[in-house]
Motif scaffolding. Structure first.
Motif, short mmCIF file in Angstrom:
data_model
loop_
_atom_site.label_atom_id
_atom_site.label_comp_id
_atom_site.label_asym_id
_atom_site.label_seq_id
_atom_site.Cartn_x
_atom_site.Cartn_y
_atom_site.Cartn_z
N TYR A 196 -14.66 44.40 -8.57
CA TYR A 196 -14.30 43.24 -9.39
C TYR A 196 -15.41 42.97 -10.40
O TYR A 196 -16.51 42.53 -10.04
N LEU A 197 -15.13 43.24 -11.66
CA LEU A 197 -16.16 43.12 -12.68
C LEU A 197 -16.59 41.67 -12.88
O LEU A 197 -17.75 41.40 -13.19
N ASP A 198 -15.66 40.72 -12.71
CA ASP A 198 -16.03 39.32 -12.85
C ASP A 198 -17.00 38.91 -11.75
O ASP A 198 -17.83 38.01 -11.94
N GLU A 199 -16.93 39.56 -10.60
CA GLU A 199 -17.85 39.28 -9.50
C GLU A 199 -19.29 39.61 -9.89
O GLU A 199 -20.21 38.81 -9.69
N ALA A 200 -19.46 40.79 -10.46
CA ALA A 200 -20.79 41.18 -10.93
C ALA A 200 -21.25 40.28 -12.06
O ALA A 200 -22.43 39.89 -12.13
N ASP A 201 -20.33 39.92 -12.95
CA ASP A 201 -20.66 39.07 -14.09
C ASP A 201 -21.15 37.70 -13.62
O ASP A 201 -22.11 37.14 -14.16
N GLN A 202 -20.50 37.16 -12.60
CA GLN A 202 -20.82 35.82 -12.12
C GLN A 202 -22.08 35.79 -11.25
O GLN A 202 -22.85 34.82 -11.28
N LEU A 203 -22.31 36.84 -10.44
CA LEU A 203 -23.31 36.76 -9.39
C LEU A 203 -24.59 37.55 -9.66
O LEU A 203 -25.67 37.17 -9.20
N ALA A 204 -24.48 38.68 -10.36
CA ALA A 204 -25.60 39.61 -10.41
C ALA A 204 -26.64 39.24 -11.47
O ALA A 204 -26.30 38.86 -12.59
N ASP A 205 -27.91 39.39 -11.10
CA ASP A 205 -29.00 39.23 -12.07
C ASP A 205 -29.12 40.46 -12.95
O ASP A 205 -29.40 40.36 -14.14
N ARG A 206 -28.92 41.64 -12.34
CA ARG A 206 -28.93 42.89 -13.10
C ARG A 206 -27.82 43.78 -12.57
O ARG A 206 -27.40 43.67 -11.40
N ILE A 207 -27.36 44.68 -13.44
CA ILE A 207 -26.23 45.55 -13.12
C ILE A 207 -26.59 46.98 -13.52
O ILE A 207 -27.15 47.20 -14.60
N ALA A 208 -26.25 47.92 -12.64
CA ALA A 208 -26.34 49.34 -13.00
C ALA A 208 -24.94 49.92 -12.99
O ALA A 208 -24.16 49.67 -12.05
N VAL A 209 -24.61 50.67 -14.02
CA VAL A 209 -23.32 51.36 -14.10
C VAL A 209 -23.56 52.81 -13.69
O VAL A 209 -24.39 53.50 -14.28
N ILE A 210 -22.86 53.24 -12.64
CA ILE A 210 -23.05 54.59 -12.12
C ILE A 210 -21.77 55.39 -12.36
O ILE A 210 -20.66 54.90 -12.17
N ASP A 211 -21.94 56.63 -12.82
CA ASP A 211 -20.79 57.48 -13.11
C ASP A 211 -21.19 58.93 -12.86
O ASP A 211 -22.26 59.37 -13.28
N LYS A 212 -20.34 59.64 -12.15
CA LYS A 212 -20.61 61.05 -11.83
C LYS A 212 -21.98 61.23 -11.20
O LYS A 212 -22.69 62.19 -11.48
N GLY A 213 -22.35 60.28 -10.34
CA GLY A 213 -23.59 60.41 -9.59
C GLY A 213 -24.85 60.10 -10.35
O GLY A 213 -25.95 60.35 -9.87
N ARG A 214 -24.71 59.52 -11.54
CA ARG A 214 -25.88 59.17 -12.35
C ARG A 214 -25.78 57.73 -12.82
O ARG A 214 -24.68 57.23 -13.09
N VAL A 215 -26.91 57.07 -12.98
CA VAL A 215 -26.94 55.74 -13.59
C VAL A 215 -26.88 55.94 -15.10
O VAL A 215 -27.78 56.52 -15.70
N VAL A 216 -25.79 55.46 -15.69
CA VAL A 216 -25.60 55.69 -17.13
C VAL A 216 -26.01 54.48 -17.96
O VAL A 216 -26.14 54.58 -19.19
N ALA A 217 -26.22 53.33 -17.33
CA ALA A 217 -26.67 52.14 -18.05
C ALA A 217 -27.17 51.13 -17.03
O ALA A 217 -26.69 51.07 -15.90
N GLU A 218 -28.12 50.31 -17.44
CA GLU A 218 -28.64 49.25 -16.57
C GLU A 218 -29.13 48.09 -17.43
O GLU A 218 -29.65 48.30 -18.53
N GLY A 219 -28.93 46.88 -16.93
CA GLY A 219 -29.41 45.70 -17.64
C GLY A 219 -28.71 44.46 -17.13
O GLY A 219 -27.99 44.50 -16.13
N THR A 220 -28.95 43.34 -17.77
CA THR A 220 -28.21 42.14 -17.45
C THR A 220 -26.78 42.30 -17.98
O THR A 220 -26.49 43.18 -18.78
#
Length: 307
Positions: A196-220
């Motif tokens: 649930y993307l809104d869950e991460a948006d509401q709760l997380a201080d930082r987010i990492a996007v992982i795809d194909k076993g790699r972190v492709v982006a990280e930040g608020t």
């Protein structure tokens, strides 16, 4: 050595045969914050959590949890963590209280301490009225709250939540969010995976996007949204002629069969509206939108299928 990070992972790798599930994943989670992992099914989120929580051996890389080296002492790491997995781990034939007291005894609490801790957790997770009912009579939301309560028997400083609200109705999800916020307010460090993307948006201080076993982006959340786009002002007019005239007045792009224009990153919305009004034009619709985590997800990920 204790750092400002409750969880540090460097170069995590995991493969099954020739299938690489994780490829050099790096994560740093500051103490007392929530860090969310987003990604498609099979991107490697659950594998990462299972490695960090000592349930799965990595093929390579290093991990420290609350200053303890995973490769040096899994036992010490386990003393620092709690885990709520995708499936509830409760005994349906026992009552909510019995589940909590049983787990407390397994953690070597005395009978009196186990009873007191169970009472405390039943109150914290709004399960007092259901305490003496068998868990098989619980709703999905109640089971997830009980599962989360069980993971907190020993009040661990670090908590892993692997899709804790999957399948819950909106009211139960909201109750879980409230419980998670209370843990964060109390100083618990949380690593969350969620669909649930809104869950991460509401709760997380930082987010990492992982795809194909790699972190492709990280930040608020805000940083990731800015990475994939900007605010857009959309003006709709009654006719294509009016839209074309507005297009000559402001720097925009024609949309929707040429009856609308879009102005990317409008720093001064009122100025754009005034320019249109000064040209004798009146839009029938005005819409200001910004990128969402859905946009981030779809722009940055492409994995299909399970890993």
């Amino acid at each position: 050595m204790v750092t400002g990070y409750a969880i540090e992972a460097r170069g995590l790798r995991k493969s099954y045969g020739e299938v690489a599930v994780l490829e050099s994943v790096d994560l740093s989670v500051e103490r007392g914050t929530m860090f969310a992992l987003l990604g498609p099914n099979g991107a490697g989120k659950t594998t990462t959590v299972r490695i960090l929580s000592t349930l799965l051996e990595a093929d390579g890389g290093t991990v420290t949890v609350n200053g303890h080296d995973l490769n040096g002492s899994k036992r010490k790491v386990r003393e620092q963590i709690g885990l709520t997995g995708q499936d509830t781990a409760v005994d349906e034939l026992l009552t909510g209280r019995e589940n909590l007291e049983m787990m407390a005894r397994l953690f070597h609490l005395s009978p009196a301490a186990a009873k007191a801790r169970a009472t405390e957790l039943l109150g914290q997770f709004d399960l007092v009225d259901a305490a003496t009912r068998q868990v098989k009579t619980y709703s999905g939301g109640m089971r997830r709250r009980l599962d989360l309560a069980i993971s907190l028997i020993t009040t661990p400083p670090v908590l892993f939540l692997d899709e804790p609200t999957t399948g819950l109705d909106p009211r139960s999800r909201s109750a879980m969010w409230d419980a998670i916020r209370q843990l964060l307010d109390g100083g618990t460090t949380i690593l969350l995976t969620t669909q649930y993307l809104d869950e991460a948006d509401q709760l997380a201080d930082r987010i990492a996007v992982i795809d194909k076993g790699r972190v492709v982006a990280e930040g608020t959340a805000a940083e990731l949204k800015r990475r994939v786009g900007t605010e857009r002002l959309k003006l709709t007019f009654g006719t294509a002629v009016e839209a074309d005239r507005a297009h000559t007045v402001v720097d925009g792009v024609l949309l929707d069969a040429a009856v609308s224009i879009a102005v990317e990153h409008p720093e001064h919305v009122r100025r754009v509206l005034n320019q249109v009004a000064d040209a004798g034009l009146e839009p029938t619709g005005v819409e200001l939108s910004a990128p969402t985590l859905d946009d981030v997800f779809h722009t940055l990920t492409s994995t299909a299928g399970e890993k």
